[in-house]
Scaffold this active site. Structure first.
Site, PDB file in Angstrom:
ATOM      1  N   ASP A   1       0.858  -1.184   0.000  1.00 43.52           N
ATOM      2  CA  ASP A   1       0.000   0.000   0.000  1.00 43.52           C
ATOM      3  C   ASP A   1       0.899   1.240   0.000  1.00 43.52           C
ATOM      4  OD1 ASP A   1       0.928   0.346   2.626  1.00 43.52           O
ATOM      5  OD2 ASP A   1      -0.938  -0.341   3.538  1.00 43.52           O
ATOM      6  N   PHE A   2       0.330   2.403   0.195  1.00 40.58           N
ATOM      7  CA  PHE A   2       1.091   3.648   0.116  1.00 40.58           C
ATOM      8  C   PHE A   2       2.199   3.750   1.162  1.00 40.58           C
ATOM      9  CE2 PHE A   2      -2.220   4.362   3.174  1.00 40.58           C
ATOM     10  CZ  PHE A   2      -1.613   5.139   4.153  1.00 40.58           C
TER      11      PHE A   2
END
Length: 151
Positions: free
Chosen positions: A26-27
């Site tokens: 994810d980020f």
């Protein structure tokens, strides 16, 4: 098949090393929870492959009638996160074998650290999706190894 690419069979199952790439995270650089399903699927597929059970051969009827494996139930315990660039080991072993199903225990580790535990119930189905018995030649190859608590 390059055994190194497909992992390796062990005394109690199968081990497959995978690297975490940017696309798996994810980020924040932590592995997105759904990506673990991909790692587990690769482990199951190569476990079968190294036992001489390819998905194409199953569907082509090389073990009798055409058949496939379908995940029916999966229980996953997310214990610790993996991060970008980690090298993980996916372990797979047969836990239970029945007439039309196999239950596999899987783990994902980073070194000795346990990250994920999963129990996967897989059904044997016809091309039309109907349950069918597992051919003896497939069952023989998937017979559970003696349990010692190690994979």
């Amino acid at each position: 098949m390059n055994e190194q690419l497909a992992g390796r069979l062990t005394e109690f199952g199968h081990r497959l090393d995978v690297r975490v790439y940017f696309e798996d995270t994810d980020f924040s650089g932590v592995v997105y929870h759904a990506r673990y399903l991909h790692f587990l699927e690769r482990g199951r597929t190569d476990y079968l492959r190294l036992h001489g059970i390819g998905h194409r051969e199953l569907m082509d009827g090389d073990f009798g009638e055409p058949m496939a494996f379908a995940v029916r139930r999966m229980e996953i315990e997310f214990l610790r996160p993996a991060r970008i660039d980690d090298v993980l080991t996916v372990e797979t072993r047969t836990a239970l074998l029945g007439g039309a199903r196999v239950v596999l225990d899987q783990r994902i580790l980073k070194g000795e650290e346990l990250l994920i535990e999963a129990r996967v119930k897989v059904a044997v189905i016809s091309p039309e999706g109907k349950p069918r018995r597992m051919p003896p030649a497939v069952a023989e190859r998937l017979t559970p190894a003696p349990s010692t608590g190690e994979a």
